[in-house]
Design a protein around this motif. Structure first.
Motif, PDB file in Angstrom:
ATOM      1  N   PHE A 146      -4.076  -0.172  -2.573  1.00 27.68           N
ATOM      2  CA  PHE A 146      -4.443  -0.141  -1.103  1.00 27.68           C
ATOM      3  C   PHE A 146      -4.608   1.555  -0.786  1.00 27.68           C
ATOM      4  O   PHE A 146      -5.401   2.171  -0.383  1.00 27.68           O
ATOM      5  N   LEU A 147      -3.318   2.127  -1.277  1.00 31.01           N
ATOM      6  CA  LEU A 147      -3.243   3.547  -0.912  1.00 31.01           C
ATOM      7  C   LEU A 147      -4.284   4.431  -1.673  1.00 31.01           C
ATOM      8  O   LEU A 147      -4.773   5.445  -1.062  1.00 31.01           O
ATOM      9  N   ALA A 148      -4.549   3.876  -2.979  1.00 34.12           N
ATOM     10  CA  ALA A 148      -5.626   4.475  -3.836  1.00 34.12           C
ATOM     11  C   ALA A 148      -7.052   4.460  -3.056  1.00 34.12           C
ATOM     12  O   ALA A 148      -7.704   5.473  -3.059  1.00 34.12           O
ATOM     13  N   VAL A 149      -7.318   3.401  -2.916  1.00 28.58           N
ATOM     14  CA  VAL A 149      -8.623   3.152  -2.127  1.00 28.58           C
ATOM     15  C   VAL A 149      -8.723   3.846  -0.888  1.00 28.58           C
ATOM     16  O   VAL A 149     -10.003   4.183  -0.585  1.00 28.58           O
ATOM     17  N   HIS A 150      -8.033   4.159  -0.189  1.00 34.94           N
ATOM     18  CA  HIS A 150      -7.819   4.827   0.933  1.00 34.94           C
ATOM     19  C   HIS A 150      -7.585   6.325   0.918  1.00 34.94           C
ATOM     20  O   HIS A 150      -7.373   7.062   1.747  1.00 34.94           O
ATOM     21  N   TRP A 197      -2.069  -4.619   1.893  1.00 30.02           N
ATOM     22  CA  TRP A 197      -1.953  -5.384   0.578  1.00 30.02           C
ATOM     23  C   TRP A 197      -3.482  -5.752  -0.265  1.00 30.02           C
ATOM     24  O   TRP A 197      -4.026  -6.456   0.505  1.00 30.02           O
ATOM     25  N   MET A 198      -3.800  -4.937  -1.081  1.00 27.85           N
ATOM     26  CA  MET A 198      -5.316  -5.201  -1.633  1.00 27.85           C
ATOM     27  C   MET A 198      -5.040  -5.043  -3.178  1.00 27.85           C
ATOM     28  O   MET A 198      -4.667  -4.284  -3.908  1.00 27.85           O
ATOM     29  N   PRO A 199      -5.041  -6.304  -3.670  1.00 29.08           N
ATOM     30  CA  PRO A 199      -4.822  -6.560  -5.344  1.00 29.08           C
ATOM     31  C   PRO A 199      -5.924  -5.822  -6.052  1.00 29.08           C
ATOM     32  O   PRO A 199      -7.296  -6.045  -5.697  1.00 29.08           O
ATOM     33  N   PRO A 200      -5.764  -5.047  -7.225  1.00 28.29           N
ATOM     34  CA  PRO A 200      -6.927  -4.628  -7.964  1.00 28.29           C
ATOM     35  C   PRO A 200      -7.658  -5.719  -8.687  1.00 28.29           C
ATOM     36  O   PRO A 200      -6.883  -6.739  -9.231  1.00 28.29           O
ATOM     37  N   ASN A 201      -8.832  -5.686  -9.260  1.00 24.38           N
ATOM     38  CA  ASN A 201      -9.792  -6.645  -9.860  1.00 24.38           C
ATOM     39  C   ASN A 201      -9.299  -6.357 -11.739  1.00 24.38           C
ATOM     40  O   ASN A 201     -10.240  -5.714 -12.099  1.00 24.38           O
ATOM     41  N   LEU A 202      -8.162  -6.888 -11.977  1.00 23.09           N
ATOM     42  CA  LEU A 202      -7.905  -6.651 -13.250  1.00 23.09           C
ATOM     43  C   LEU A 202      -8.687  -7.259 -14.332  1.00 23.09           C
ATOM     44  O   LEU A 202      -9.220  -6.737 -15.232  1.00 23.09           O
ATOM     45  N   ARG A 203      -9.363  -8.311 -14.029  1.00 25.12           N
ATOM     46  CA  ARG A 203     -10.404  -9.126 -14.787  1.00 25.12           C
ATOM     47  C   ARG A 203     -11.729  -8.420 -14.837  1.00 25.12           C
ATOM     48  O   ARG A 203     -12.300  -8.140 -16.018  1.00 25.12           O
TER      49      ARG A 203
END
Length: 417
Positions: A146-150, A197-203
């Protein structure tokens, strides 16, 4: 709430400050007080100054930094070189290896970018976490993303071999330290903020490079046999959340005709371990004796890629699988981070139903949109595997019959007759 620890570097500073205060009191004595009251006033003032110095040292040393390290102090950490994941630079090419397994092929036409140079952002937050692996996947990683996206993430700090998880971080630093026992409620109250809370798309990220080729569809089984926390006695006790040998043998007997099974049970020697003790067990002996051509231990696949880390191979492998069987703990969080079906065998733990932070029915489903099936008994585990993974209409192996419901047994008897 915080553990107060006097580090090696703070002790000389404390002594220097203490001596300076005492010297200042002695020098200023003739100018501040009359001769009649010097002994009494100086004694009381010195006691007050000593108290202030002690409180000041405790506040400075005991207060955690804004990046929120958990349970372990930073002094004495060893930073490891080359600690970021894919980026620009020299390519990582596959190496030839003699490790092989029936039904598993290593692709030799892939290449990965080299680890990039650590380039922290000018501003933003430094996120440091050295706690348990499961909470890192379910709570810390989405917060960092979340912090990285923003564009508010400056740098991340974690234990050894965590750079593969923080592929989005502008700079990830690994420190050589064991994972600390955080605690379920402490981790959730400190790191779980639904709005951030924003999960990265690991797949999606780890599907860009296909490293394996399998002759059958894949099923990944995560198991463990470690000491586990006993909340009533406030100490570690015997293993609780594990698939017993007899049930594991039955599941493998049912799955291997249709799938290639990759079996995980880490001993802690492959990566940064935690405070849980790992016990010797007979699962790998079972696989070697009865399923040596249909079940592959993960370490066999790991040895095919000496140029990659443990977590890199693990993440690339999970990206090619949609069927998981896991147990309560870090492996259940990891399997839930990859979309598909995850059957979680849970006998005791903070994630169980009715808890304030009901992980299985709330945020763990949102990690990737996975279908999570938590089960509490071995009978429900066997039935869930049969319903979710075995072909419909096909009779289950004989070892499963005693765990089926009466209606299922009657239907099997009718079809057999």
């Amino acid at each position: 709430f915080f553990r107060v620890r006097l580090s090696r570097t703070s002790i000389p500073f404390f002594l220097t400050y203490f001596l300076s205060v005492v010297s200042l009191s002695v020098v200023s004595r003739p100018f501040l007080f009359s001769s009649a009251c010097i002994p009494e006033v100086n004694a009381s003032m010195l006691a007050i100054q000593l108290l202030l110095v002690l409180l000041w040292s405790l506040v400075v040393v005991g207060t955690p930094s804004e990046n929120g390290s958990v349970g372990v102090e930073t002094e004495g950490w060893e930073e490891l070189p080359g600690n970021s994941t894919d980026g620009g630079g020299e390519q990582i090419t596959p190496t030839r290896t003699t490790v092989t397994f029936p039904g598993v092929a290593k692709r030799m036409d892939w290449s990965l970018p080299a680890r990039r140079v650590c380039e922290p952002r000018a501003g933003g937050r430094v996120l440091r976490y050295v706690g348990e692996f499961g909470y890192e996947i379910g709570l810390v990683l989405p917060s960092a993303y979340f912090l990285a996206v923003h564009r508010h993430l400056r740098k991340t700090i974690g234990v050894v071999d965590t750079a593969a998880l923080y592929f989005f971080s502008p700079c990830h630093v690994e420190v050589k330290v064991k994972r600390a026992n955080v605690g379920y409620l402490n981790a959730h109250t400190q790191y779980y903020v639904p709005k951030r809370w924003m999960p990265p798309n690991l797949r999606s990220y780890y599907s860009r490079h296909v490293l394996f080729k399998f002759d059958k569809p894949l099923v990944i089984i995560h198991n463990k046999h470690t000491a586990e926390w006993d909340a009533l006695r406030a100490r570690f006790g015997p293993p609780l959340n594990f698939i017993p040998i007899r049930i594991l043998s039955c599941l493998l007997e049912a799955l291997t005709p249709y799938y290639l099974v990759v079996y995980f049970r880490a001993t802690g020697a492959e990566f940064a371990g935690d405070t849980q003790k790992t016990f010797a067990w007979g699962d790998h002996k079972l696989i070697a004796e009865r399923f040596n051509t249909s079940v592959v231990p993960f370490m066999t696949i790991r040895k095919m890629f000496p140029e990659l880390t443990y977590n890199q191979v693990q993440l690339y492998l999970h990206a090619q699988c949609t069927r998981f069987i896991s147990v309560q703990g870090g492996s259940s969080y990891l399997a839930s981070a990859f979309s598909g079906t995850n059957i979680i065998f849970h006998t005791r733990g903070g994630e169980e139903w009715g808890h304030r932070y009901d992980a299985y029915h709330t945020y763990m489903r949102k990690l990737s949109g996975a279908r999570i099936i938590p089960v509490k008994f071995v009978s429900t585990l066997v039935r869930a595997v049969r319903k979710a993974f075995l072909p419909k209409g096909e009779p289950p192996p004989q070892c499963m019959h005693r765990f089926l419901r009466l209606s299922d047994r009657l239907s099997l008897n009718q079809s057999a007759s």
